[in-house]
Scaffold this motif. Structure first.
Motif, short mmCIF file in Angstrom:
data_model
loop_
_atom_site.label_atom_id
_atom_site.label_comp_id
_atom_site.label_asym_id
_atom_site.label_seq_id
_atom_site.Cartn_x
_atom_site.Cartn_y
_atom_site.Cartn_z
N ALA A 1 -0.96 -2.48 -5.34
CA ALA A 1 -0.01 -1.61 -6.08
C ALA A 1 -0.28 -1.66 -7.58
O ALA A 1 -0.18 -0.66 -8.28
N VAL A 2 -0.64 -2.85 -8.09
CA VAL A 2 -0.92 -2.98 -9.52
C VAL A 2 -2.19 -2.21 -9.87
O VAL A 2 -2.25 -1.46 -10.83
N GLU A 3 -3.24 -2.37 -9.02
CA GLU A 3 -4.53 -1.78 -9.35
C GLU A 3 -4.52 -0.26 -9.21
O GLU A 3 -5.04 0.45 -10.06
N LYS A 4 -3.89 0.25 -8.16
CA LYS A 4 -3.90 1.71 -7.97
C LYS A 4 -3.07 2.43 -9.03
O LYS A 4 -3.31 3.60 -9.32
N THR A 5 -2.06 1.76 -9.59
CA THR A 5 -1.23 2.42 -10.61
C THR A 5 -1.73 2.11 -12.03
O THR A 5 -1.15 2.57 -13.01
N GLY A 6 -2.80 1.29 -12.13
CA GLY A 6 -3.32 0.96 -13.46
C GLY A 6 -2.42 0.01 -14.22
O GLY A 6 -2.36 0.04 -15.44
N GLY A 7 -1.71 -0.85 -13.48
CA GLY A 7 -0.76 -1.78 -14.12
C GLY A 7 -1.46 -2.98 -14.75
O GLY A 7 -2.64 -3.24 -14.53
N LEU A 8 -0.68 -3.72 -15.55
CA LEU A 8 -1.19 -4.94 -16.19
C LEU A 8 -0.71 -6.13 -15.36
O LEU A 8 0.34 -6.06 -14.72
N HIS B 1 4.08 6.60 -11.71
CA HIS B 1 4.65 5.40 -12.34
C HIS B 1 3.73 4.19 -12.20
O HIS B 1 2.87 4.16 -11.34
N VAL B 2 3.95 3.21 -13.06
CA VAL B 2 3.04 2.06 -13.16
C VAL B 2 3.80 0.78 -12.80
O VAL B 2 4.96 0.62 -13.16
N GLU C 1 0.85 -1.20 0.00
CA GLU C 1 0.00 0.00 0.00
C GLU C 1 0.88 1.25 0.00
O GLU C 1 0.62 2.22 -0.70
N GLY C 2 1.97 1.19 0.80
CA GLY C 2 2.94 2.30 0.84
C GLY C 2 3.61 2.47 -0.52
O GLY C 2 3.79 3.60 -1.01
N LEU C 3 3.98 1.34 -1.14
CA LEU C 3 4.62 1.38 -2.47
C LEU C 3 3.65 1.96 -3.50
O LEU C 3 4.03 2.77 -4.35
N ALA C 4 2.36 1.55 -3.41
CA ALA C 4 1.34 2.06 -4.34
C ALA C 4 1.23 3.57 -4.22
O ALA C 4 1.19 4.30 -5.22
N LYS C 5 1.23 4.06 -2.97
CA LYS C 5 1.11 5.50 -2.73
C LYS C 5 2.30 6.24 -3.35
O LYS C 5 2.15 7.28 -4.00
N GLN C 6 3.50 5.66 -3.16
CA GLN C 6 4.72 6.27 -3.71
C GLN C 6 4.67 6.30 -5.24
O GLN C 6 4.95 7.33 -5.86
N LEU C 7 4.26 5.17 -5.85
CA LEU C 7 4.22 5.10 -7.32
C LEU C 7 3.17 6.06 -7.89
O LEU C 7 3.40 6.71 -8.91
N VAL C 8 2.02 6.17 -7.22
CA VAL C 8 0.96 7.08 -7.69
C VAL C 8 1.46 8.52 -7.63
O VAL C 8 1.28 9.32 -8.55
N HIS C 9 2.16 8.84 -6.53
CA HIS C 9 2.71 10.19 -6.36
C HIS C 9 3.73 10.51 -7.47
O HIS C 9 3.78 11.62 -7.99
#
Length: 765
Positions: free
Chosen positions: A365-372, A345-346, A334-342
């Protein structure tokens, strides 16, 4: 359903209710939420791209659209959302009834803007790929992965920037810019690394001193372009170095004691990749492609201990809260997802192993950044190899990868937004449109979409805030218009920033007699998909939630509200054709992999749900209720009922369940094929019959991402289970009559007929 498909072809939107319930009470009686399933950057061949900035309302910032009231003589337009009167700027001076700007044409409810100032001021930024490669695998898997990566690198655009990180017990960051010999920076897998430590240890400030204040962010803020190009190089410059590194790449050298798992530090490697991209290229839409071949056992994101005697968590462990590593790993990601969204990055995930690798933890992390995400059992499997190729290919079947998206919604004042279920992250932009009830990514009217493509689809859940008015008791239904506007600001795959605007108008009805109007605008497929996303969301987020009971209650309530029947007389029950397939969808949803998690690992369930939450209505409907096509000598290929009765000895069946495509040969067809009749010139017709389902399957596979698994099987063969598991069990081992040449299912599941019988009895009570 044809007219709803036409509406989707114009705007990329499907709504369960195309005539909306007009009050809060009416909408709660309708059970299926008022929602919109929207594909933000769906390609439309006839959509104009306007080379100027959009005209916005002074008050609510909505964009000029065909539903605005325009006074041509006074050069004023009235916003349909907030009724603000806005003056047209001077460059709109020549507009009149016969000379309309494109955004006022009634057929252009979806339109794009590409501001020429934006184009001239910034050169298109290249795509950036950071490959993060697991090396804790057997030699055979390593060989498969290296071969697939080499092919992918050949397909890269020459300007794309590329970086490489490999990991096992330790994390190795490869300095591709140092061509003379291979040079890597090594980090300990069990220890978390901060951005500052990373920059310090990798020598970013040897030539250019570290700035004393401010955030370090790319070449503009504190880093020299030379130091960045040591780790991120254009593909044309580093192809040779990259291929040499991959050729020399060995399996992780650290010994694995007997009875232990390999030491794999997935979370540390992803964290290093995120920090490196955050320092070098923030806000660039870079993609981290993680190739993982087993469970993480080292670092804060470990999902299981190294001891093989401890099994990897199952659904039962998660339900009983006896998965010791799960919550800690989810918190880290969740922390990584927040960092990537900020950073914008995907994270894309390729998980290829016979065991679980931790997709359930990484899902956030995949879903919040829109990753595949791609899940396969080996790096040699066609599902992985072809899906990886899809990401880099250009042409008709490319994914249309775009980045840096911001999605905003505006709607009439009587509607509030509860949230979005789909691949995005909340930007926490609160306002009067936000509902107190939150579903998915809520409490906001703007969302970040770090990565999006042609197929990315969001499900917006709305709430009707309008209270019943005192005159609603009058005998005639009242009717009015609601408006919605969706704004998607994104970086097009060409590198240019664009704004896509979709404006919709829907009629609402309230009062007695409104049920017929509501039924007339009911889209059964969209309703089933919205319910599937909602039930998956509730299963993940609500403790003690019983999905079957919730779906059954919803279905009974809808049938009781909209069915035609006499009280307590099940035989009198009938549903309008607008609703008649909905119970069938619900029956298959109850049996689907989204609701029945038994026999699936948490990783598989997470994978299925990630894809359900990002696919459009047509594809999601196939996941819920697969399509079945029958091929025989007696007729042209035709759709068949998803029922065990469809099986016959002289038929071939093609099942499309989205994740798997099954070509199933009846017993007689299989015997003829084994006898080689299709190779004899006098049996040309049989050869064509055998080939037809393969051609159709190829067409489906071309359009799909991830590439589905193709299963070719015969009646009574072991792989026939892929088909049998999806069929309605109208004939089981308990049935009295056995279908001739057909099959029976060994199951105690109820058939659709029994389900419908119970539904009718309960609905008329």
């Amino acid at each position: 359903m044809g007219e709803f498909v036409e509406l989707e072809a114009q705007d990329g939107v499907r709504m369960p209710w195309n005539v909306l319930p007009g009050s809060k009470q009416e909408s709660s009686n309708c059970v299926v939420p008022v929602s919109a399933i929207y594909t933000p950057i769906k390609p439309f061949p006839n959509m104009p791209v306007l080379p100027y900035s959009p005209l916005r309302c002074r008050t609510c910032r909505s964009v000029l659209n065909p539903f605005c009231t325009v006074d041509f003589s006074a050069k004023i337009w009235v916003c349909p959302f907030c009724f603000q009167r806005n003056q047209f700027p001077p460059h709109y001076a020549s507009i009149s009834d016969d000379n309309l700007p494109a955004e006022l044409f009634s057929q252009y409810t979806t339109i794009e803007f590409e501001d020429p100032q934006m184009i001239s001021s910034s050169a298109p930024s290249p795509m950036i790929f950071m490959f993060v490669v697991d090396t804790c695998m057997i030699e055979e898997e390593m060989a498969f992965l290296k071969s697939a990566l080499s092919q992918a690198i050949e397909l890269l655009h020459e300007n794309s920037l590329v970086g490489l990180i490999t990991f096992g017990t330790l994390v190795h960051v490869h300095e591709l810019g140092f061509g003379e010999i291979t040079k890597t920076y090594v980090f300990k897998g069990s220890k978390d690394v901060s951005k500052e430590q990373l920059l310090e240890q990798m020598g970013f400030f040897l030539k250019k001193p570290k700035p004393s204040t401010g955030v370090i962010a790319g070449a503009k803020d504190g880093l020299s372009a030379d130091s960045i190009s040591r780790f991120l190089l254009p593909a044309s410059q580093c192809e040779f170095t990259l291929n040499s590194v991959l050729e020399e790449l060995q399996k992780d050298p650290w010994p694995v004691p007997p009875g232990q798992r390999a030491s794999r530090c997935t979370s540390t490697a992803l964290s290093v990749a995120a920090c490196l991209l955050g320092a070098c290229v923030p806000g660039s839409g870079a993609r981290i492609l993680a190739f993982i071949g087993g469970p993480s056992t080292e670092g804060l994101g470990a999902i299981v201990s190294k001891n093989l005697s401890e099994p990897i968590r199952s659904h039962k462990d998660l339900d009983k809260d006896s998965a010791p590593h799960y919550h800690k790993a989810v918190k880290l990601y969740e922390g990584l997802a927040k960092q990537l969204v900020h950073q914008g990055h995907v994270l894309d995930l390729f998980a290829c192993a016979l065991d679980q690798v931790g997709v359930a933890e990484l899902k956030v992390a995949v879903e919040k950044t829109g990753g595949l995400v791609v899940l396969a059992e080996s790096f040699g499997h066609s599902v992985f190899k072809n899906s990886l190729r899809c990401i880099f290919q250009s042409g008709g079947h490319d994914l249309g990868l775009s980045s840096n998206g911001i999605f905003e919604v505006n709607c009439s004042k009587d509607i509030k937004v509860q949230g979005i279920i789909g691949p995005c992250a909340s930007l926490e932009k609160k306002g009067p449109l936000c509902s107190d009830t939150v579903v998915g990514q809520g409490n906001t009217t703007a969302w970040k979409m770090c990565g999006l493509d042609k197929a990315t689809t969001l499900c917006l859940i709305f709430e009707i805030a309008k209270k019943d008015s005192p005159d609603a008791t009058a005998q005639q239904p009242s009717s009015y218009q609601f408006y919605f506007q969706f704004l998607t600001y994104y970086q097009h795959s060409s590198g240019q920033m664009r704004l896509r605007v979709t404006t919709l108008s829907r009629r609402w009805v309230a009062g007695p007699g409104s049920a017929q109007d509501l039924i007339a605008g009911f889209d059964q497929e969209a309703a089933a998909v919205a319910m599937a996303r909602l039930v998956s969301f509730k299963m993940e987020n609500e403790a003690e939630f019983d999905p079957i009971r919730w779906l059954d209650k919803a279905l009974i309530h809808i049938c009781a509200r909209f069915g035609d029947y006499q009280k307590d007389s099940p035989s009198s029950f009938s549903l309008s054709t607008r609703l008649s397939i909905f119970p069938q969808f619900m029956f298959h949803l109850r049996r689907s992999q989204f609701v029945q998690v038994f026999n699936n690992s948490p990783d598989e369930t997470a994978y299925f749900r990630v894809i359900l939450n990002r696919e459009n209505v047509a594809n999601s409907a196939v996941m819920i209720q697969p399509s079945l096509i029958s091929y025989s000598f007696h007729s042209v290929p035709e759709p068949a009922f998803l029922d065990v009765a469809a099986i016959a000895a002289d038929r071939i069946l093609l099942l499309d369940s989205y994740f798997t495509i099954v070509i199933f040969h009846g017993a007689t067809i299989a015997q003829w094929r084994k006898a080689g009749y299709h190779n004899q010139p006098e049996h040309q017709a049989f050869a064509q019959l055998l080939q037809a389902p393969h051609d159709d399957a190829d067409e489906i596979i071309k359009e799909r991402f991830p590439v589905p698994r193709l299963v070719i099987c015969d009646q009574h063969g072991s792989q026939a289970r892929f088909l049998l598991a999806k069929l309605n069990p109208s004939a089981t081992y308990n049935s009295d009559s056995r279908p001739p040449g057909g099959d029976v299912l060994f199951t105690d599941d109820v058939s659709f007929e029994v389900f419908l019988d119970h539904l009718q009895r309960l609905a008329v009570q």
